[in-house]
Design a protein around this motif. Structure first.
Motif, PDB file in Angstrom:
ATOM      1  N   VAL A 267       0.772  -0.982   0.067  1.00 36.18           N
ATOM      2  CA  VAL A 267       0.405   0.454  -0.430  1.00 36.18           C
ATOM      3  C   VAL A 267       0.989   1.223  -0.185  1.00 36.18           C
ATOM      4  O   VAL A 267       0.829   2.471  -0.934  1.00 36.18           O
ATOM      5  CB  VAL A 267      -1.549   0.091   1.298  1.00 36.18           C
ATOM      6  CG1 VAL A 267      -1.555   0.985   1.041  1.00 36.18           C
ATOM      7  CG2 VAL A 267      -1.896  -1.220   1.169  1.00 36.18           C
ATOM      8  N   LEU A 268       1.487   1.093   0.527  1.00 36.07           N
ATOM      9  CA  LEU A 268       2.599   2.326   0.541  1.00 36.07           C
ATOM     10  C   LEU A 268       3.254   2.766  -0.699  1.00 36.07           C
ATOM     11  O   LEU A 268       3.551   3.802  -1.258  1.00 36.07           O
ATOM     12  CB  LEU A 268       3.783   2.358   1.955  1.00 36.07           C
ATOM     13  CG  LEU A 268       5.311   3.565   1.972  1.00 36.07           C
ATOM     14  CD1 LEU A 268       4.513   4.536   2.360  1.00 36.07           C
ATOM     15  CD2 LEU A 268       6.041   2.706   2.884  1.00 36.07           C
ATOM     16  N   ALA A 269       3.485   1.033  -1.200  1.00 33.28           N
ATOM     17  CA  ALA A 269       4.527   1.628  -2.747  1.00 33.28           C
ATOM     18  C   ALA A 269       3.811   2.385  -3.719  1.00 33.28           C
ATOM     19  O   ALA A 269       3.906   3.503  -4.539  1.00 33.28           O
ATOM     20  CB  ALA A 269       5.256   0.379  -3.165  1.00 33.28           C
ATOM     21  N   VAL A 270       2.462   1.729  -3.836  1.00 29.10           N
ATOM     22  CA  VAL A 270       1.280   2.685  -4.621  1.00 29.10           C
ATOM     23  C   VAL A 270       1.204   3.990  -4.137  1.00 29.10           C
ATOM     24  O   VAL A 270       1.097   4.895  -5.257  1.00 29.10           O
ATOM     25  CB  VAL A 270       0.254   1.400  -4.437  1.00 29.10           C
ATOM     26  CG1 VAL A 270      -0.718   2.272  -4.910  1.00 29.10           C
ATOM     27  CG2 VAL A 270       0.101   0.329  -4.789  1.00 29.10           C
ATOM     28  N   ALA A 271       0.893   4.306  -2.773  1.00 26.31           N
ATOM     29  CA  ALA A 271       0.890   5.620  -2.118  1.00 26.31           C
ATOM     30  C   ALA A 271       2.173   6.532  -2.348  1.00 26.31           C
ATOM     31  O   ALA A 271       1.853   7.612  -3.211  1.00 26.31           O
ATOM     32  CB  ALA A 271       0.642   5.769  -0.460  1.00 26.31           C
ATOM     33  N   LEU A 272       3.364   6.329  -2.619  1.00 25.29           N
ATOM     34  CA  LEU A 272       4.293   6.964  -3.130  1.00 25.29           C
ATOM     35  C   LEU A 272       4.771   7.220  -4.744  1.00 25.29           C
ATOM     36  O   LEU A 272       4.867   8.478  -4.970  1.00 25.29           O
ATOM     37  CB  LEU A 272       5.690   6.394  -2.486  1.00 25.29           C
ATOM     38  CG  LEU A 272       5.847   6.080  -1.357  1.00 25.29           C
ATOM     39  CD1 LEU A 272       6.904   5.539  -0.286  1.00 25.29           C
ATOM     40  CD2 LEU A 272       5.830   7.596  -0.046  1.00 25.29           C
ATOM     41  N   VAL A 273       4.318   6.193  -5.167  1.00 28.11           N
ATOM     42  CA  VAL A 273       3.962   5.880  -6.978  1.00 28.11           C
ATOM     43  C   VAL A 273       2.933   7.860  -7.306  1.00 28.11           C
ATOM     44  O   VAL A 273       3.090   8.591  -7.910  1.00 28.11           O
ATOM     45  CB  VAL A 273       3.684   4.965  -6.967  1.00 28.11           C
ATOM     46  CG1 VAL A 273       3.482   5.306  -9.055  1.00 28.11           C
ATOM     47  CG2 VAL A 273       5.256   3.956  -7.086  1.00 28.11           C
ATOM     48  N   PHE A 301       8.385   1.692  -6.082  1.00 27.64           N
ATOM     49  CA  PHE A 301       7.279   1.008  -6.281  1.00 27.64           C
ATOM     50  C   PHE A 301       8.338  -0.385  -5.758  1.00 27.64           C
ATOM     51  O   PHE A 301       7.952  -1.529  -5.230  1.00 27.64           O
ATOM     52  CB  PHE A 301       7.338   0.463  -8.165  1.00 27.64           C
ATOM     53  CG  PHE A 301       7.028  -0.468  -7.933  1.00 27.64           C
ATOM     54  CD1 PHE A 301       5.263  -0.897  -8.055  1.00 27.64           C
ATOM     55  CD2 PHE A 301       7.486  -1.832  -9.403  1.00 27.64           C
ATOM     56  CE1 PHE A 301       4.911  -2.337  -8.284  1.00 27.64           C
ATOM     57  CE2 PHE A 301       6.869  -2.975  -9.069  1.00 27.64           C
ATOM     58  CZ  PHE A 301       5.233  -3.439  -8.587  1.00 27.64           C
ATOM     59  N   THR A 302       9.585  -0.193  -5.885  1.00 27.19           N
ATOM     60  CA  THR A 302      11.028  -1.754  -5.623  1.00 27.19           C
ATOM     61  C   THR A 302      11.507  -1.059  -4.363  1.00 27.19           C
ATOM     62  O   THR A 302      11.532  -2.081  -4.055  1.00 27.19           O
ATOM     63  CB  THR A 302      12.007  -0.725  -7.195  1.00 27.19           C
ATOM     64  OG1 THR A 302      11.939  -1.162  -7.902  1.00 27.19           O
ATOM     65  CG2 THR A 302      13.267  -2.002  -6.619  1.00 27.19           C
ATOM     66  N   ALA A 303      11.545  -0.035  -3.596  1.00 25.18           N
ATOM     67  CA  ALA A 303      12.123  -0.283  -2.387  1.00 25.18           C
ATOM     68  C   ALA A 303      11.081  -0.218  -1.740  1.00 25.18           C
ATOM     69  O   ALA A 303      11.373  -1.073  -0.385  1.00 25.18           O
ATOM     70  CB  ALA A 303      12.564   1.784  -2.184  1.00 25.18           C
ATOM     71  N   PHE A 304      10.293  -0.375  -1.866  1.00 24.70           N
ATOM     72  CA  PHE A 304       8.199  -0.205  -0.479  1.00 24.70           C
ATOM     73  C   PHE A 304       7.403  -1.234  -0.669  1.00 24.70           C
ATOM     74  O   PHE A 304       7.011  -1.595   0.415  1.00 24.70           O
ATOM     75  CB  PHE A 304       7.763   1.084  -0.510  1.00 24.70           C
ATOM     76  CG  PHE A 304       8.748   2.299   0.030  1.00 24.70           C
ATOM     77  CD1 PHE A 304       9.140   2.835   1.514  1.00 24.70           C
ATOM     78  CD2 PHE A 304       9.855   2.868  -1.129  1.00 24.70           C
ATOM     79  CE1 PHE A 304      10.091   3.687   1.626  1.00 24.70           C
ATOM     80  CE2 PHE A 304      10.044   4.586  -0.835  1.00 24.70           C
ATOM     81  CZ  PHE A 304      10.381   3.998   0.661  1.00 24.70           C
ATOM     82  N   GLY A 305       7.912  -2.009  -1.597  1.00 23.86           N
ATOM     83  CA  GLY A 305       7.222  -3.062  -1.976  1.00 23.86           C
ATOM     84  C   GLY A 305       7.739  -4.771  -1.555  1.00 23.86           C
ATOM     85  O   GLY A 305       8.297  -4.726  -0.172  1.00 23.86           O
TER      86      GLY A 305
END
Length: 398
Positions: A267-273, A301-305
Protein backbone atom coordinates in the motif's frame (compact mmCIF):
# COMPACT_ATOMS: atom_id res chain seq x y z
CA UNK A 1 18.70 11.40 -32.14
CA UNK A 2 21.72 13.21 -33.50
CA UNK A 3 25.16 12.31 -32.22
CA UNK A 4 23.81 9.08 -30.76
CA UNK A 5 27.29 7.61 -30.46
CA UNK A 6 29.61 10.38 -29.37
CA UNK A 7 32.93 9.73 -27.64
CA UNK A 8 31.45 9.55 -24.13
CA UNK A 9 28.83 7.04 -25.26
CA UNK A 10 31.36 4.82 -27.01
CA UNK A 11 33.69 4.84 -24.00
CA UNK A 12 30.78 4.10 -21.64
CA UNK A 13 29.63 1.18 -23.80
CA UNK A 14 33.16 -0.24 -23.96
CA UNK A 15 33.59 0.03 -20.20
CA UNK A 16 30.19 -1.57 -19.68
CA UNK A 17 31.14 -4.58 -21.83
CA UNK A 18 34.40 -4.92 -19.89
CA UNK A 19 32.38 -4.77 -16.67
CA UNK A 20 30.14 -7.58 -17.96
CA UNK A 21 33.21 -9.62 -18.89
CA UNK A 22 35.07 -9.34 -15.59
CA UNK A 23 32.09 -9.44 -13.22
CA UNK A 24 31.61 -12.41 -10.94
CA UNK A 25 28.94 -14.46 -12.67
CA UNK A 26 29.52 -12.38 -15.82
CA UNK A 27 30.09 -13.37 -19.43
CA UNK A 28 33.05 -15.66 -18.74
CA UNK A 29 31.95 -17.02 -15.37
CA UNK A 30 29.72 -19.98 -14.61
CA UNK A 31 29.00 -18.80 -11.06
CA UNK A 32 25.41 -18.58 -9.87
CA UNK A 33 23.50 -19.19 -13.14
CA UNK A 34 20.38 -18.97 -11.00
CA UNK A 35 17.17 -18.28 -12.88
CA UNK A 36 18.74 -18.86 -16.31
CA UNK A 37 18.36 -22.60 -15.69
CA UNK A 38 14.61 -22.04 -15.27
CA UNK A 39 14.51 -19.84 -18.38
CA UNK A 40 16.27 -22.60 -20.33
CA UNK A 41 13.73 -25.16 -19.17
CA UNK A 42 10.84 -22.95 -20.27
CA UNK A 43 12.44 -21.91 -23.56
CA UNK A 44 13.46 -25.41 -24.59
CA UNK A 45 10.04 -26.80 -23.70
CA UNK A 46 8.52 -24.39 -26.21
CA UNK A 47 11.18 -24.56 -28.94
CA UNK A 48 12.06 -28.26 -28.84
CA UNK A 49 8.79 -29.83 -27.77
CA UNK A 50 6.15 -27.30 -28.74
CA UNK A 51 4.79 -27.09 -25.22
CA UNK A 52 2.82 -23.92 -24.54
CA UNK A 53 3.65 -21.94 -21.37
CA UNK A 54 0.78 -21.61 -18.87
CA UNK A 55 -1.16 -24.37 -20.66
CA UNK A 56 1.29 -27.29 -20.72
CA UNK A 57 3.51 -26.22 -17.84
CA UNK A 58 3.57 -23.61 -15.09
CA UNK A 59 5.37 -20.37 -15.95
CA UNK A 60 5.91 -17.98 -13.05
CA UNK A 61 6.81 -14.98 -15.23
CA UNK A 62 4.59 -12.51 -17.16
CA UNK A 63 3.57 -13.59 -20.69
CA UNK A 64 5.74 -10.96 -22.35
CA UNK A 65 8.86 -12.77 -21.13
CA UNK A 66 8.24 -15.96 -23.14
CA UNK A 67 10.09 -14.67 -26.21
CA UNK A 68 13.30 -13.84 -24.40
CA UNK A 69 13.35 -17.33 -22.85
CA UNK A 70 12.85 -19.01 -26.22
CA UNK A 71 15.32 -16.86 -28.17
CA UNK A 72 18.58 -18.38 -26.82
CA UNK A 73 17.24 -21.86 -27.57
CA UNK A 74 16.63 -20.76 -31.16
CA UNK A 75 19.99 -19.01 -31.56
CA UNK A 76 22.42 -21.42 -29.88
CA UNK A 77 20.69 -24.01 -27.76
CA UNK A 78 23.87 -25.90 -26.86
CA UNK A 79 25.20 -22.79 -25.12
CA UNK A 80 21.96 -21.39 -23.78
CA UNK A 81 23.45 -19.64 -20.73
CA UNK A 82 26.18 -17.84 -22.68
CA UNK A 83 23.72 -16.82 -25.40
CA UNK A 84 21.32 -15.48 -22.80
CA UNK A 85 24.09 -13.47 -21.13
CA UNK A 86 25.11 -11.99 -24.48
CA UNK A 87 21.53 -10.92 -25.10
CA UNK A 88 21.37 -9.27 -21.68
CA UNK A 89 24.70 -7.57 -22.38
CA UNK A 90 23.13 -6.20 -25.55
CA UNK A 91 20.18 -4.88 -23.54
CA UNK A 92 22.64 -3.29 -21.13
CA UNK A 93 24.48 -1.58 -23.97
CA UNK A 94 21.10 -0.29 -25.08
CA UNK A 95 20.34 1.40 -21.80
CA UNK A 96 23.90 2.73 -21.54
CA UNK A 97 23.31 4.48 -24.87
CA UNK A 98 19.98 5.84 -23.61
CA UNK A 99 21.54 7.03 -20.35
CA UNK A 100 24.42 8.73 -22.17
CA UNK A 101 21.96 10.50 -24.47
CA UNK A 102 19.94 11.75 -21.47
CA UNK A 103 23.12 12.89 -19.71
CA UNK A 104 24.02 14.94 -22.78
CA UNK A 105 20.49 16.33 -23.16
CA UNK A 106 20.29 17.45 -19.52
CA UNK A 107 23.85 18.80 -19.42
CA UNK A 108 24.92 16.42 -16.66
CA UNK A 109 28.46 15.31 -15.95
CA UNK A 110 29.59 12.17 -17.81
CA UNK A 111 30.58 10.83 -14.40
CA UNK A 112 26.86 10.25 -13.79
CA UNK A 113 27.27 7.19 -16.01
CA UNK A 114 29.60 5.49 -13.50
CA UNK A 115 26.87 3.47 -11.70
CA UNK A 116 25.42 2.43 -15.07
CA UNK A 117 28.78 1.25 -16.42
CA UNK A 118 29.83 -0.48 -13.18
CA UNK A 119 26.48 -2.14 -12.45
CA UNK A 120 27.48 -5.67 -13.62
CA UNK A 121 30.52 -5.64 -11.33
CA UNK A 122 28.62 -4.12 -8.41
CA UNK A 123 25.48 -6.27 -8.57
CA UNK A 124 27.27 -9.46 -9.55
CA UNK A 125 25.68 -12.66 -10.90
CA UNK A 126 22.07 -11.47 -10.75
CA UNK A 127 22.74 -8.84 -13.42
CA UNK A 128 23.38 -11.04 -16.46
CA UNK A 129 21.74 -14.19 -15.08
CA UNK A 130 18.30 -12.59 -14.93
CA UNK A 131 16.22 -11.08 -17.71
CA UNK A 132 15.72 -7.73 -15.95
CA UNK A 133 18.13 -5.81 -18.26
CA UNK A 134 15.49 -6.23 -20.99
CA UNK A 135 12.62 -4.35 -19.27
CA UNK A 136 15.16 -1.85 -17.89
CA UNK A 137 16.28 -1.11 -21.47
CA UNK A 138 12.73 -0.91 -22.81
CA UNK A 139 11.67 1.47 -20.01
CA UNK A 140 14.72 3.66 -20.55
CA UNK A 141 14.09 3.72 -24.30
CA UNK A 142 10.47 4.71 -23.64
CA UNK A 143 11.74 7.68 -21.62
CA UNK A 144 14.01 8.74 -24.48
CA UNK A 145 11.11 8.46 -26.93
CA UNK A 146 8.99 10.62 -24.63
CA UNK A 147 11.71 13.26 -24.38
CA UNK A 148 11.77 13.31 -28.19
CA UNK A 149 7.96 13.70 -28.32
CA UNK A 150 7.50 10.27 -29.93
CA UNK A 151 4.22 9.57 -28.17
CA UNK A 152 3.22 6.36 -29.94
CA UNK A 153 6.69 4.85 -29.70
CA UNK A 154 6.87 5.66 -26.01
CA UNK A 155 3.42 4.17 -25.40
CA UNK A 156 4.27 1.01 -27.34
CA UNK A 157 7.55 0.57 -25.48
CA UNK A 158 5.82 0.95 -22.12
CA UNK A 159 3.25 -1.61 -23.23
CA UNK A 160 6.03 -4.04 -24.07
CA UNK A 161 7.77 -3.34 -20.77
CA UNK A 162 4.59 -3.94 -18.79
CA UNK A 163 3.97 -7.23 -20.58
CA UNK A 164 7.55 -8.32 -19.88
CA UNK A 165 7.92 -7.30 -16.22
CA UNK A 166 4.89 -5.26 -15.03
CA UNK A 167 6.81 -2.47 -13.22
CA UNK A 168 6.78 0.09 -16.10
CA UNK A 169 3.08 0.58 -15.41
CA UNK A 170 4.01 2.93 -12.53
CA UNK A 171 5.34 5.62 -14.90
CA UNK A 172 2.12 5.85 -16.94
CA UNK A 173 0.77 8.83 -14.92
CA UNK A 174 4.03 10.67 -15.67
CA UNK A 175 3.95 9.87 -19.37
CA UNK A 176 0.30 10.95 -19.53
CA UNK A 177 1.29 14.53 -18.74
CA UNK A 178 3.98 14.78 -21.39
CA UNK A 179 2.29 13.11 -24.39
CA UNK A 180 0.44 15.31 -26.85
CA UNK A 181 -2.23 12.68 -27.51
CA UNK A 182 -3.10 10.38 -24.65
CA UNK A 183 -5.46 8.49 -26.97
CA UNK A 184 -2.74 7.67 -29.51
CA UNK A 185 -0.17 6.78 -26.85
CA UNK A 186 -2.75 4.76 -24.93
CA UNK A 187 -3.73 2.77 -28.02
CA UNK A 188 -0.07 2.03 -28.74
CA UNK A 189 0.39 0.89 -25.14
CA UNK A 190 -2.61 -1.44 -25.26
CA UNK A 191 -1.81 -2.90 -28.70
CA UNK A 192 1.87 -3.58 -27.89
CA UNK A 193 1.02 -5.20 -24.58
CA UNK A 194 -1.79 -7.23 -26.11
CA UNK A 195 0.41 -8.61 -28.89
CA UNK A 196 2.71 -10.17 -26.29
CA UNK A 197 0.04 -11.18 -23.79
CA UNK A 198 -3.22 -12.10 -25.54
CA UNK A 199 -1.98 -15.25 -27.35
CA UNK A 200 -1.31 -16.91 -24.00
CA UNK A 201 -4.47 -15.53 -22.42
CA UNK A 202 -6.46 -17.09 -25.29
CA UNK A 203 -4.59 -20.41 -25.22
CA UNK A 204 -4.37 -20.75 -21.44
CA UNK A 205 -6.54 -18.24 -19.58
CA UNK A 206 -6.53 -20.29 -16.39
CA UNK A 207 -2.76 -20.77 -16.49
CA UNK A 208 -2.06 -17.07 -16.95
CA UNK A 209 -4.54 -16.17 -14.21
CA UNK A 210 -2.98 -18.70 -11.83
CA UNK A 211 0.55 -17.43 -12.56
CA UNK A 212 -0.41 -13.82 -11.86
CA UNK A 213 -2.37 -14.77 -8.74
CA UNK A 214 0.60 -16.74 -7.41
CA UNK A 215 2.72 -13.60 -7.69
CA UNK A 216 0.12 -11.33 -6.12
CA UNK A 217 -0.41 -13.49 -3.04
CA UNK A 218 3.29 -13.98 -2.25
CA UNK A 219 4.43 -13.50 1.33
CA UNK A 220 6.87 -10.85 2.54
CA UNK A 221 10.08 -11.61 0.65
CA UNK A 222 13.12 -11.88 2.91
CA UNK A 223 15.14 -9.13 1.18
CA UNK A 224 12.37 -6.51 1.20
CA UNK A 225 12.44 -3.38 3.32
CA UNK A 226 9.70 -4.66 5.62
CA UNK A 227 11.50 -7.97 6.10
CA UNK A 228 14.80 -6.26 6.88
CA UNK A 229 13.11 -4.22 9.64
CA UNK A 230 11.51 -7.34 11.11
CA UNK A 231 14.77 -9.28 10.91
CA UNK A 232 16.62 -6.46 12.67
CA UNK A 233 14.02 -6.58 15.45
CA UNK A 234 14.48 -10.34 15.66
CA UNK A 235 18.27 -9.91 15.92
CA UNK A 236 17.78 -7.44 18.78
CA UNK A 237 15.54 -9.89 20.63
CA UNK A 238 12.40 -7.76 20.35
CA UNK A 239 10.48 -10.60 18.69
CA UNK A 240 11.17 -13.74 16.69
CA UNK A 241 10.91 -14.07 12.93
CA UNK A 242 11.26 -17.32 10.97
CA UNK A 243 11.61 -17.87 7.25
CA UNK A 244 9.47 -20.07 5.03
CA UNK A 245 9.74 -21.43 1.51
CA UNK A 246 7.32 -19.33 -0.48
CA UNK A 247 6.09 -19.54 -4.04
CA UNK A 248 7.41 -19.40 -6.66
CA UNK A 249 10.78 -20.50 -5.26
CA UNK A 250 10.97 -17.53 -2.92
CA UNK A 251 12.42 -17.25 0.59
CA UNK A 252 9.93 -15.30 2.68
CA UNK A 253 9.06 -14.40 6.25
CA UNK A 254 6.04 -16.25 7.62
CA UNK A 255 3.45 -15.37 10.21
CA UNK A 256 0.71 -12.81 10.74
CA UNK A 257 3.09 -9.93 11.49
CA UNK A 258 5.03 -10.44 8.28
CA UNK A 259 1.81 -10.70 6.27
CA UNK A 260 0.54 -7.40 7.70
CA UNK A 261 3.87 -5.71 7.01
CA UNK A 262 3.76 -7.04 3.46
CA UNK A 263 0.32 -5.58 2.83
CA UNK A 264 1.29 -2.25 4.39
CA UNK A 265 4.45 -2.14 2.29
CA UNK A 266 2.51 -2.72 -0.91
CA UNK A 267 0.00 0.00 0.00
CA UNK A 268 2.83 2.39 0.86
CA UNK A 269 4.59 1.68 -2.44
CA UNK A 270 1.45 2.52 -4.41
CA UNK A 271 0.83 5.63 -2.30
CA UNK A 272 4.37 6.90 -2.91
CA UNK A 273 4.07 6.29 -6.65
CA UNK A 274 0.89 8.40 -6.58
CA UNK A 275 2.71 11.04 -4.53
CA UNK A 276 5.50 11.25 -7.12
CA UNK A 277 2.93 11.70 -9.88
CA UNK A 278 1.12 14.38 -7.87
CA UNK A 279 4.31 16.34 -7.21
CA UNK A 280 5.32 16.10 -10.86
CA UNK A 281 1.91 17.26 -12.12
CA UNK A 282 1.94 20.24 -9.74
CA UNK A 283 5.23 21.63 -11.00
CA UNK A 284 6.90 22.55 -14.29
CA UNK A 285 6.92 19.92 -17.04
CA UNK A 286 10.57 20.09 -18.04
CA UNK A 287 12.90 17.31 -19.06
CA UNK A 288 14.93 17.26 -15.84
CA UNK A 289 11.81 16.89 -13.68
CA UNK A 290 10.40 14.18 -15.95
CA UNK A 291 13.60 12.11 -15.71
CA UNK A 292 13.73 12.61 -11.92
CA UNK A 293 10.06 11.64 -11.51
CA UNK A 294 10.53 8.61 -13.78
CA UNK A 295 13.34 7.37 -11.54
CA UNK A 296 11.52 8.24 -8.30
CA UNK A 297 8.35 6.34 -9.24
CA UNK A 298 10.25 3.15 -10.03
CA UNK A 299 12.39 3.48 -6.88
CA UNK A 300 9.20 3.81 -4.80
CA UNK A 301 7.70 0.70 -6.38
CA UNK A 302 10.94 -1.24 -5.95
CA UNK A 303 12.06 -0.17 -2.48
CA UNK A 304 8.81 -0.18 -0.50
CA UNK A 305 6.94 -3.20 -1.88
CA UNK A 306 6.76 -6.64 -0.32
CA UNK A 307 9.06 -8.19 -2.96
CA UNK A 308 12.61 -6.92 -3.46
CA UNK A 309 14.67 -9.52 -5.25
CA UNK A 310 18.28 -8.35 -5.84
CA UNK A 311 17.85 -8.26 -9.63
CA UNK A 312 15.13 -5.60 -9.24
CA UNK A 313 17.89 -3.05 -8.72
CA UNK A 314 18.70 -3.50 -12.42
CA UNK A 315 15.50 -1.55 -13.17
CA UNK A 316 17.02 1.45 -11.43
CA UNK A 317 20.47 1.33 -13.05
CA UNK A 318 19.76 3.49 -16.14
CA UNK A 319 17.50 5.93 -14.25
CA UNK A 320 18.63 6.87 -10.73
CA UNK A 321 22.05 8.22 -11.82
CA UNK A 322 20.32 10.68 -14.18
CA UNK A 323 18.18 12.53 -11.63
CA UNK A 324 18.54 16.30 -11.71
CA UNK A 325 20.40 18.62 -9.39
CA UNK A 326 22.68 18.19 -6.40
CA UNK A 327 20.23 15.86 -4.69
CA UNK A 328 20.17 13.75 -7.82
CA UNK A 329 23.96 13.68 -7.84
CA UNK A 330 23.99 12.57 -4.20
CA UNK A 331 21.42 9.88 -5.02
CA UNK A 332 23.69 8.61 -7.83
CA UNK A 333 26.65 8.34 -5.46
CA UNK A 334 24.57 6.57 -2.83
CA UNK A 335 23.15 4.25 -5.47
CA UNK A 336 26.64 2.97 -6.30
CA UNK A 337 27.05 1.92 -2.67
CA UNK A 338 23.60 0.30 -2.65
CA UNK A 339 24.48 -1.80 -5.71
CA UNK A 340 27.70 -2.99 -4.08
CA UNK A 341 25.98 -3.93 -0.82
CA UNK A 342 23.50 -6.04 -2.78
CA UNK A 343 26.24 -8.28 -4.14
CA UNK A 344 28.02 -8.44 -0.79
CA UNK A 345 24.90 -9.72 0.97
CA UNK A 346 24.01 -12.06 -1.89
CA UNK A 347 27.38 -13.75 -2.47
CA UNK A 348 29.39 -13.78 0.75
CA UNK A 349 26.74 -15.70 2.68
CA UNK A 350 23.65 -16.38 0.59
CA UNK A 351 21.93 -18.11 3.52
CA UNK A 352 22.86 -15.34 5.93
CA UNK A 353 19.34 -13.94 6.10
CA UNK A 354 17.83 -17.34 6.89
CA UNK A 355 20.46 -17.86 9.60
CA UNK A 356 19.94 -14.25 10.73
CA UNK A 357 23.63 -13.43 11.01
CA UNK A 358 25.53 -10.26 10.03
CA UNK A 359 23.79 -10.28 6.62
CA UNK A 360 20.69 -8.85 8.33
CA UNK A 361 22.53 -5.60 9.06
CA UNK A 362 24.01 -5.39 5.56
CA UNK A 363 20.53 -5.81 4.10
CA UNK A 364 19.10 -3.18 6.44
CA UNK A 365 21.78 -0.67 5.43
CA UNK A 366 21.15 -1.46 1.75
CA UNK A 367 17.41 -0.94 2.09
CA UNK A 368 17.79 2.24 4.17
CA UNK A 369 20.02 3.46 1.34
CA UNK A 370 17.20 2.84 -1.15
CA UNK A 371 14.78 4.74 1.07
CA UNK A 372 17.24 7.64 1.27
CA UNK A 373 17.58 7.61 -2.53
CA UNK A 374 13.82 7.86 -2.91
CA UNK A 375 13.53 10.85 -0.60
CA UNK A 376 16.48 12.57 -2.29
CA UNK A 377 14.72 12.17 -5.63
CA UNK A 378 11.41 13.35 -4.19
CA UNK A 379 13.06 16.39 -2.61
CA UNK A 380 14.74 17.22 -5.92
CA UNK A 381 11.40 16.86 -7.69
CA UNK A 382 9.79 19.30 -5.25
CA UNK A 383 12.57 21.82 -5.83
CA UNK A 384 11.11 24.07 -8.55
CA UNK A 385 13.37 27.08 -8.02
CA UNK A 386 14.53 28.76 -11.23
CA UNK A 387 17.78 27.25 -12.45
CA UNK A 388 20.71 28.92 -14.10
CA UNK A 389 22.17 27.55 -17.31
CA UNK A 390 24.99 26.01 -15.28
CA UNK A 391 24.45 22.38 -14.34
CA UNK A 392 24.72 21.35 -10.70
CA UNK A 393 27.22 18.76 -11.94
CA UNK A 394 29.50 21.31 -13.57
CA UNK A 395 31.89 21.29 -10.58
CA UNK A 396 32.70 17.69 -11.48
CA UNK A 397 33.95 18.53 -14.94
CA UNK A 398 35.42 22.04 -14.62
Amino acid sequence: MRRLFDRVTLVACALFVISCAVAYGGLFSHAYPGDVETYAKYGRALVEHGRIPYRDFYDEYPPGSVGIFALPALIWNAHYVLTFKLLMTGCGIGFVVCAAWIVRRLGLSPFRLAPVVLAPVCIGPVFLNRYDPLPAFVTSLALVALLLARDRKSGALLGIGTAVKLFPIVVLPLAARRVHSTVAAGKAYIVAGAVLTLPFVVLAPGGVRFSLWTQLKRHLQIESLGASILLAGSKLGIHHEGWIEGKPGSIDLGGATADVVGVLGSVLAVALVVLVAWVFWHGPDDDARLVTAWAAAIVAFTAFGKILSPQYLTWLVPLVPLAAGRKGRNAAILFLAVLSLTQFEYIVDKQGLEKQNWAVWVLLVRNVGLVAIFFLLLAQLRDVRPRSGRSDDSVLVD
